[in-house]
Scaffold this motif. Structure first.
Motif, short mmCIF file in Angstrom:
data_model
loop_
_atom_site.label_atom_id
_atom_site.label_comp_id
_atom_site.label_asym_id
_atom_site.label_seq_id
_atom_site.Cartn_x
_atom_site.Cartn_y
_atom_site.Cartn_z
N ASP A 136 0.83 -1.21 0.00
CA ASP A 136 0.00 0.00 0.00
C ASP A 136 0.87 1.26 0.00
O ASP A 136 0.56 2.25 -0.65
N TYR A 320 -8.95 5.61 -3.87
CA TYR A 320 -8.75 4.45 -3.00
C TYR A 320 -7.81 4.80 -1.85
O TYR A 320 -8.09 4.54 -0.67
N VAL A 324 -8.54 5.06 2.24
CA VAL A 324 -7.76 4.26 3.19
C VAL A 324 -7.12 5.16 4.24
O VAL A 324 -7.15 4.86 5.46
N GLN A 325 -6.54 6.27 3.80
CA GLN A 325 -5.87 7.18 4.74
C GLN A 325 -6.86 7.79 5.72
O GLN A 325 -6.61 7.85 6.93
N GLU A 327 -9.92 6.69 6.62
CA GLU A 327 -10.51 5.71 7.51
C GLU A 327 -9.51 5.19 8.54
O GLU A 327 -9.88 4.87 9.67
N SER A 328 -8.23 5.13 8.17
CA SER A 328 -7.22 4.67 9.12
C SER A 328 -7.05 5.66 10.26
O SER A 328 -6.59 5.30 11.34
#
Length: 358
Positions: A136, A320, A324-325, A327-328
């Motif tokens: 990732d 994408y 991801v960033q 939500e992390s």
């Protein structure tokens, strides 16, 4: 700076302009000969310059020449010499009239560009050898470096076709800005290779306006090339405590997409603003671009390698990674859109942890 010069081959006299004297570090009207110039040629370049002189007299043709000079105080400069040859009716050279341009700064900028590209190659090779744990991260690196590198290539093209010294000097100022951001990004990514657990992320107080300004500088060529209008309103909440690398990536991806997927019928307009909703920071990116058919593509909007427009630069990675960033860090992102009218991407921070409104 560019100076002019004239050498009379018959009388062996030499004339220099005021700028030429300045380039050579000499007082104006100092008596000079052609040997005066040779005496200032860098020792490592002298043989090449003498050979060029011989070929010029032999072939009656002056080829452009770039070499170093060394001034009396030890300063080393790089100059580009160009000239035209005048001959008599017998084909013998009468005089040579030319220019000498100090390109020291240009060459220094070119070297920075070369070094930046070499750093990119090294980083890419390093990433290619990483294991599955860094997959990732490799996506993030290559995607976030694409915009500044694309901007750099566009500036290089403009440099090659620029006709005046003023144009080149303006471009070098932009080179410095883009290279500075590129170097910062590279250093940040290299440090990030020491992957941390989420709880170990270092948060810092960031200004949204500063992040946007940096984003606009990175993609400045795309903005000017499309006449994009980017406005913002961060008055409701100007700052946030967040991971800097992630926030810069979020802005770069969403602003770049808004400009990239613009409507062919109008100049792109992007408005970014912040609000506080139920104690949480809400950040929106609104554009007037192509829009997305969410009934058809909504379920895969933030999927990896999913694209929705026939655009040559579409990779299906940016949204994408952005999701991801966010939500992390405990946030969420969603979009509303209408085909041919535009889209609004909304980020809600401080969903569960990490971010703090300031």
């Amino acid at each position: 700076m560019t100076g002019n010069w004239q050498t009379n081959v018959i009388t062996k006299t030499v004339k220099w302009s005021a700028n030429f004297y300045r380039i050579m570090g000499l007082e104006e009207n100092t008596e000079v000969t052609f040997n005066t110039y040779l005496e200032h040629v860098h020792p490592e370049d002298i043989e090449r310059v003498k050979l060029h002189q011989q070929n010029t007299l032999k072939n009656n043709k002056f080829e452009d020449l770039v070499h170093r000079i060394k001034l009396q105080d030890g300063t080393v400069k790089i100059v580009r010499v160009r000239a035209n040859i005048n001959v008599n009716e017998f084909g013998d050279i009468i005089d040579i009239i030319g220019t000498c341009q100090d390109i020291t700064e240009q060459k220094a900028s070119e070297q920075k560009i070369i070094q930046a590209k070499e750093n990119l190659i090294v980083l890419t090779q390093h990433l290619s050898g990483q294991n599955k744990q860094l997959e990732d991260f490799a996506h993030i690196s290559s995607h976030n470096l694409r915009s500044p590198v694309s901007n750099l290539n566009a500036l290089l093209h403009l440099y090659r076709i620029s006709e005046t010294e003023e144009e080149r000097e303006e471009l070098f100022e932009k080179f410095e800005t883009v290279i500075s951001h590129l170097t910062t990004t590279l250093n940040t990514l290299i440090e990030a290779l020491k992957t941390k657990k989420e709880c170990e992320k270092e948060l810092e107080i960031l200004e949204f306006d500063h992040i946007l300004r940096k984003t606009k500088e990175i993609i400045s060529q795309k903005i000017s090339g499309t006449n994009a209008i980017i406005t913002s309103d961060f008055s409701k909440t100007p700052k946030i405590k967040y991971d800097k690398t992630y926030l810069e990536s979020i802005f770069l991806n969403l602003v770049s997409n808004a400009v990239k997927y613009r409507s062919p019928n109008r100049a792109p307009e992007v408005h970014i603003k912040t609000e506080i909703i139920d104690g949480k920071i809400k950040l929106t990116f609104q554009d007037n671009g192509l829009g997305i058919d969410l009934k058809k593509h909504g379920h895969k909007l933030f999927g990896l390698n999913k694209t929705f427009h026939r655009h040559p630069e579409a990779k299906g990675v940016g949204l994408y990674l952005t999701k991801v960033q966010i939500e992390s860090m405990g946030g969420k992102i969603y979009a509303t859109s209408e085909v041919n009218k535009g889209s609004v991407f909304t980020v809600i921070f401080n969903e569960n942890r990490h971010e703090e409104p300031l």
